[in-house]
Design an enzyme around this catalytic site. Structure first.
Site, PDB file in Angstrom:
ATOM      1  N   SER A 291       0.842  -1.193   0.000  1.00  0.00           N
ATOM      2  CA  SER A 291       0.000   0.000   0.000  1.00  0.00           C
ATOM      3  C   SER A 291       0.885   1.254   0.000  1.00  0.00           C
ATOM      4  O   SER A 291       1.687   1.434  -0.911  1.00  0.00           O
ATOM      5  CB  SER A 291      -0.963  -0.045   1.189  1.00  0.00           C
ATOM      6  OG  SER A 291      -2.014   0.871   1.033  1.00  0.00           O
TER       7      SER A 291
ATOM      8  N   HIS B 222      -7.836  -5.711   0.301  1.00  0.00           N
ATOM      9  CA  HIS B 222      -6.618  -5.003   0.685  1.00  0.00           C
ATOM     10  C   HIS B 222      -6.057  -5.577   1.982  1.00  0.00           C
ATOM     11  O   HIS B 222      -6.798  -5.784   2.948  1.00  0.00           O
ATOM     12  CB  HIS B 222      -6.949  -3.520   0.856  1.00  0.00           C
ATOM     13  CG  HIS B 222      -5.775  -2.603   0.858  1.00  0.00           C
ATOM     14  ND1 HIS B 222      -4.889  -2.515  -0.190  1.00  0.00           N
ATOM     15  CD2 HIS B 222      -5.333  -1.710   1.777  1.00  0.00           C
ATOM     16  CE1 HIS B 222      -3.974  -1.609   0.076  1.00  0.00           C
ATOM     17  NE2 HIS B 222      -4.209  -1.110   1.266  1.00  0.00           N
TER      18      HIS B 222
ATOM     19  N   GLU C 109      -9.550  -5.130  -3.835  1.00  0.00           N
ATOM     20  CA  GLU C 109      -8.889  -4.271  -2.863  1.00  0.00           C
ATOM     21  C   GLU C 109      -9.870  -3.484  -1.991  1.00  0.00           C
ATOM     22  O   GLU C 109      -9.775  -3.484  -0.763  1.00  0.00           O
ATOM     23  CB  GLU C 109      -7.962  -3.286  -3.591  1.00  0.00           C
ATOM     24  CG  GLU C 109      -6.830  -3.907  -4.373  1.00  0.00           C
ATOM     25  CD  GLU C 109      -5.565  -4.085  -3.555  1.00  0.00           C
ATOM     26  OE1 GLU C 109      -5.584  -3.827  -2.347  1.00  0.00           O
ATOM     27  OE2 GLU C 109      -4.548  -4.490  -4.156  1.00  0.00           O
TER      28      GLU C 109
END
Length: 510
Positions: A191, A414, A318
């Site tokens: 990320s 995610h 995600e």
């Protein structure tokens, strides 16, 4: 390997070996970035006397987040620039055979997170033959907020990236004492940490500090200076201080954390505030034209780092995580979906294109799928493709593992891939991410992902073919999708990528 290690600042000792791995935690790599050093480049750590007992994680950067299993920041915590090392216990006579090194940079929207999160424990990767380093760096306003110059002395905008470089310099100078090879370092992140790694691939100050890079779910784009300055003025106003160096320096870290949270909440609740109304992120690397010349996506595509091997991964769903935790605005109508598309400057045809891939998808499904690809999937794919086109050895993978059916259901969302790649599925704090206790097939998947990271860090080969003109579709798929867990837009990959062919990232798409 003894229990005491030499560093350039002094000697350190760690915890007793666990499963054949020694963990040395909370090693300072720079001076506390406060007082005269606030908003400045990191300063070398002064030496200490004797042996420093390094058995606990160091304090985290100023933030309001309280993450499961990890320490929270408390006002007064200032010695926040520390790192942790996991190294295998080695047999007598093996000290001259240095191990590859993996340096992990955590994510957290450049605003929160720390190296102490349980899913970042380096034991399993160390058992796979690596020396693992995780680090804390300045987040939020302290690390990325715009600060006007103090007289003729500028305050660098990318202080968090400078901290990461200082940690990599520490690795270069000290990791041999822990059994690591300073000439075989892989910088890895997820990320915000993945985009940090992408930035470091392109900046002169990090050149030569690592030879390989792992980027999971890179998020983009980065900020331009005007956008960063605009957000600084909003934070200063929320803190009740002048938008000047003196005003910001007079505000406590706690005050700037509160003010930043207030600005974020204002965007969440405010009417029609553009991209920032959907899931506001107000800090990030700044393409200042000097330290970071442009967005790393553009720099990598222009051939900024062809000598660095690159492994890219993203999850296929995600943004379902942000939807599950209330991190992004709810979309339930076609009108709201149209406004979302308009606010981000996306092609009007995108929703219809996604519906062709999954005809029974709900409005919410389409919005989350588009948002996830906009922020992570498409950006990650473009980084990989750009690096491969300019001669960089590049590997691409996708994490699709889902869990549906009668048990707790989770998407391939995610952060779900990281416990698998670190080999930390048994940690209680990751149960939400992976949908409950791991199954035997989960453990087998994790073993394969750990081995992939270890192989890539050691030799540059994660176990499948790199992307090139002859094999543009060489992509490793991690896990198995479960139809009961949610829509699978990613299945028709060429069609999905084609929907984005006319889209260009802009620095205000946040």
């Amino acid at each position: 390997m003894t229990g005491v290690f030499d560093t350039t600042s002094g000697r350190v000792s760690g915890r007793a070996p666990d499963r054949g791995v020694v963990a040395v935690l909370g090693i300072p790599y720079a001076e506390p970035p406060f007082g005269a050093g606030r908003f400045r480049e990191p300063r070398p750590r002064r030496a200490w006397e004797g042996i420093r007992d390094c058995v606990e994680y160091g304090p985290v950067s100023p933030q309001s987040a309280e993450l499961p299993g990890a320490p929270s920041w408390a006002p007064g915590d200032e010695d926040i620039l520390s790192l942790n090392v996991w190294t295998p216990v080695r047999e007598l006579g093996a000290e001259d055979r240095r191990l590859p090194v993996l340096v992990w940079i955590h994510g957290g929207a450049y605003t929160f997170g720390s190296s102490a999160q349980p899913d970042f424990d380096g034991t399993a990767l160390a058992l796979a033959g690596l020396v693992v380093v995780t680090l804390n760096y300045r987040t939020g306003f302290e690390g990325f907020g715009h600060v006007p110059a103090h007289g003729e002395d500028p305050c660098p905008p990318n202080r968090g990236l400078l901290d990461q470089i200082a940690a990599l310099e520490w690795v270069r100078d000290n990791i041999a004492s822990f059994g690591g090879d300073p000439g075989n370092v892989t910088a890895a992140g997820q990320s915000a940490g993945a985009t940090s790694v992408a930035c470091l691939m392109t900046v002169d100050a990090a050149r030569g500090l690592f030879r390989r890079a792992i980027a999971h779910s890179a998020v983009g784009p980065v900020f331009d200076p005007e956008f960063a300055e605009h957000l600084m003025r909003e934070v200063a106003a929320a803190a009740g201080t002048a938008a000047t160096h003196a005003g910001l320096a007079a505000a406590s870290p706690q005050a700037l954390v509160r003010a930043s949270d207030a600005v974020v909440e204002g965007y969440r609740q405010g009417p029609r505030s553009g991209p920032l109304s959907w899931d506001p992120v107000i800090f990030g690397p700044v393409a200042d034209g000097h330290f970071l010349r442009a967005d790393p996506l553009d720099l990598i595509a222009a051939g900024a780092a062809p000598a660095i091997d690159l492994l890219v991964c993203h999850t296929t769903q995600e943004y379902w995580l942000m939807g599950a935790v209330g991190g992004c605005a709810e979309v339930t109508t076609e009108g709201e979906l149209a406004r979302f598309v308009q606010d981000f400057g996306l092609p009007d045809s995108l929703p219809a294109g996604y519906r062709r891939l999954v005809p029974d998808a709900t409005v919410r499904d389409v919005q989350l799928a588009v948002y996830g690809d906009l922020s992570f999937g498409e950006y990650s794919n473009r980084i990989a493709a750009g690096h491969a086109r300019t001669g960089g050895r590049t590997y691409l993978s996708r994490f699709v593992r889902q869990r549906g059916g009668s048990g707790p259901g989770v998407y391939a969302w995610h952060c779900a891939d990281i416990p698998f790649a670190f080999g930390n599925l048994a940690e209680e704090s990751v149960q939400f991410l992976i949908g409950g206790p791991p199954t035997p097939s989960d453990h087998r998947l994790s073993e394969r992902m750990v081995a992939s990271w270890a192989g890539f860090a050691a030799t540059g080969d994660p176990g499948w073919e790199p992307l090139d003109d002859a094999s543009p579709d060489s992509i490793r798929i991690w896990g198995t999708a479960d139809p009961a867990a949610g829509p699978e837009f990613w299945r028709d990959d060429s069609a999905l990528r084609g929907l984005w062919s006319g889209f260009t990232y802009r620095p205000d798409q946040h």
